[in-house]
Design a protein around this motif. Structure first.
Motif, PDB file in Angstrom:
ATOM      1  N   ALA A  34      53.952  44.676 162.977  1.00  0.00           N
ATOM      2  CA  ALA A  34      53.374  44.014 164.145  1.00  0.00           C
ATOM      3  C   ALA A  34      52.881  42.630 163.745  1.00  0.00           C
ATOM      4  O   ALA A  34      52.698  42.339 162.560  1.00  0.00           O
ATOM      5  N   VAL A  35      52.660  41.782 164.749  1.00  0.00           N
ATOM      6  CA  VAL A  35      52.158  40.441 164.490  1.00  0.00           C
ATOM      7  C   VAL A  35      50.969  40.160 165.404  1.00  0.00           C
ATOM      8  O   VAL A  35      50.906  40.630 166.532  1.00  0.00           O
ATOM      9  N   GLU A  36      50.051  39.366 164.871  1.00  0.00           N
ATOM     10  CA  GLU A  36      48.923  38.929 165.687  1.00  0.00           C
ATOM     11  C   GLU A  36      49.323  37.675 166.446  1.00  0.00           C
ATOM     12  O   GLU A  36      49.981  36.794 165.918  1.00  0.00           O
ATOM     13  N   VAL A  37      48.890  37.607 167.702  1.00  0.00           N
ATOM     14  CA  VAL A  37      49.235  36.496 168.580  1.00  0.00           C
ATOM     15  C   VAL A  37      47.935  35.853 169.072  1.00  0.00           C
ATOM     16  O   VAL A  37      46.945  36.540 169.333  1.00  0.00           O
ATOM     17  N   ALA A  38      47.944  34.541 169.198  1.00  0.00           N
ATOM     18  CA  ALA A  38      46.847  33.790 169.807  1.00  0.00           C
ATOM     19  C   ALA A  38      45.496  34.076 169.158  1.00  0.00           C
ATOM     20  O   ALA A  38      44.505  34.300 169.837  1.00  0.00           O
ATOM     21  N   ALA A  39      45.463  34.028 167.857  1.00  0.00           N
ATOM     22  CA  ALA A  39      44.228  34.333 167.126  1.00  0.00           C
ATOM     23  C   ALA A  39      43.163  33.252 167.259  1.00  0.00           C
ATOM     24  O   ALA A  39      41.993  33.498 166.956  1.00  0.00           O
ATOM     25  N   GLY A  40      43.525  32.086 167.744  1.00  0.00           N
ATOM     26  CA  GLY A  40      42.587  30.972 167.807  1.00  0.00           C
ATOM     27  C   GLY A  40      41.363  31.219 168.666  1.00  0.00           C
ATOM     28  O   GLY A  40      40.296  30.662 168.403  1.00  0.00           O
ATOM     29  N   HIS A  41      41.481  32.045 169.693  1.00  0.00           N
ATOM     30  CA  HIS A  41      40.340  32.297 170.563  1.00  0.00           C
ATOM     31  C   HIS A  41      39.449  33.436 170.058  1.00  0.00           C
ATOM     32  O   HIS A  41      38.352  33.635 170.574  1.00  0.00           O
ATOM     33  N   TYR A  42      39.897  34.156 169.045  1.00  0.00           N
ATOM     34  CA  TYR A  42      39.155  35.332 168.571  1.00  0.00           C
ATOM     35  C   TYR A  42      37.727  34.993 168.122  1.00  0.00           C
ATOM     36  O   TYR A  42      36.801  35.748 168.446  1.00  0.00           O
ATOM     37  N   PRO A  43      37.495  33.884 167.428  1.00  0.00           N
ATOM     38  CA  PRO A  43      36.106  33.555 167.073  1.00  0.00           C
ATOM     39  C   PRO A  43      35.189  33.391 168.293  1.00  0.00           C
ATOM     40  O   PRO A  43      34.000  33.684 168.214  1.00  0.00           O
ATOM     41  N   ALA A  47      31.782  35.439 168.649  1.00  0.00           N
ATOM     42  CA  ALA A  47      30.522  34.715 168.874  1.00  0.00           C
ATOM     43  C   ALA A  47      29.843  35.171 170.162  1.00  0.00           C
ATOM     44  O   ALA A  47      28.630  35.413 170.179  1.00  0.00           O
ATOM     45  N   LEU A  48      30.612  35.303 171.224  1.00  0.00           N
ATOM     46  CA  LEU A  48      30.046  35.733 172.497  1.00  0.00           C
ATOM     47  C   LEU A  48      29.357  37.086 172.354  1.00  0.00           C
ATOM     48  O   LEU A  48      28.204  37.259 172.760  1.00  0.00           O
ATOM     49  N   HIS A  49      30.058  38.047 171.776  1.00  0.00           N
ATOM     50  CA  HIS A  49      29.493  39.395 171.645  1.00  0.00           C
ATOM     51  C   HIS A  49      28.314  39.422 170.671  1.00  0.00           C
ATOM     52  O   HIS A  49      27.339  40.141 170.911  1.00  0.00           O
ATOM     53  N   TRP A  91      44.715  50.605 169.467  1.00  0.00           N
ATOM     54  CA  TRP A  91      43.553  49.848 169.930  1.00  0.00           C
ATOM     55  C   TRP A  91      43.032  48.948 168.824  1.00  0.00           C
ATOM     56  O   TRP A  91      42.859  49.363 167.678  1.00  0.00           O
ATOM     57  N   THR A  92      42.786  47.703 169.179  1.00  0.00           N
ATOM     58  CA  THR A  92      42.222  46.735 168.254  1.00  0.00           C
ATOM     59  C   THR A  92      41.506  45.656 169.052  1.00  0.00           C
ATOM     60  O   THR A  92      41.681  45.578 170.271  1.00  0.00           O
ATOM     61  N   THR A  93      40.704  44.868 168.405  1.00  0.00           N
ATOM     62  CA  THR A  93      40.002  43.784 169.091  1.00  0.00           C
ATOM     63  C   THR A  93      40.830  42.501 169.112  1.00  0.00           C
ATOM     64  O   THR A  93      40.405  41.509 169.672  1.00  0.00           O
ATOM     65  N   ARG A  94      41.970  42.534 168.502  1.00  0.00           N
ATOM     66  CA  ARG A  94      42.851  41.368 168.450  1.00  0.00           C
ATOM     67  C   ARG A  94      44.077  41.622 169.317  1.00  0.00           C
ATOM     68  O   ARG A  94      44.308  42.736 169.753  1.00  0.00           O
ATOM     69  N   ILE A  95      44.866  40.584 169.537  1.00  0.00           N
ATOM     70  CA  ILE A  95      46.124  40.740 170.266  1.00  0.00           C
ATOM     71  C   ILE A  95      47.209  40.978 169.222  1.00  0.00           C
ATOM     72  O   ILE A  95      47.601  40.058 168.501  1.00  0.00           O
TER      73      ILE A  95
END
Length: 162
Positions: A34-43, A47-49, A91-95
């Motif tokens: 699998a690959v992670e996509v659009a990781a740039g918004h993850y921080p 931070a929000l949570h 299930w994961t917190t990343r895409i």
């Protein structure tokens, strides 16, 4: 320890456990191609949570707990577990996307495309209400809406490409 502090300790422990599960699932998915996509918004999500939970501790740990709101929050936790159980090791917190996998259509995914985000929206709004913090709930609901707007667009693009 106050009822509010007990509630916040339980939510904090839940979130930490979820991070452990998410990291384990992410690692296994990546190991299987699998690959992670659009990781740039993850921080932004982290931070929000983190600020949401820290703010609840700071402003609400000695406040009375409103039982009606707590009942609604408990219902959201049941829905959260339903989402996690339905997705299982996916299930994961990343895409994370895997070529050739089909989208999950069971459990709450029969009714909604993004049930986990519906639960998160509810949690961000309801937990502060449990502690009598309506302005806090409003501010973080708005911030969460911005972050989820970015997140859901990225996730929909990623899922459309597999």
């Amino acid at each position: 320890m106050s009822a509010a502090a007990l509630l916040l300790a339980a939510v904090t422990a839940e979130r930490l456990l979820e991070l452990v599960i998410a990291r384990r699932n992410t690692r296994k998915l990546l190991e299987h191609g699998a690959v992670e996509v659009a990781a740039g918004h993850y921080p932004l999500i982290v931070a929000l949570h983190a600020f949401w939970l820290a703010g609840l501790w700071f402003y609400g740990m000695n406040n009375p707990v409103h039982l009606g709101w707590l009942a609604l929050f408990a219902l959201l936790q049941v829905l959260r577990v339903w989402v996690l159980v339905t997705l299982g090791s996916r299930w994961t917190t990343r895409i994370i996307v895997m070529e050739g996998e089909t989208l999950v259509k069971a459990g709450p995914y029969r009714f909604l495309s993004h049930p986990n985000y519906c639960v998160v929206v509810g949690e961000i709004a309801v937990l502060p209400q449990c502690l009598g913090l309506p302005l806090f709930a409003l501010v973080f609901t708005l911030l969460n809406g911005i972050v989820l707007w970015i997140r859901i667009r990225a996730e929909n693009r990623a899922l459309a490409s597999v």
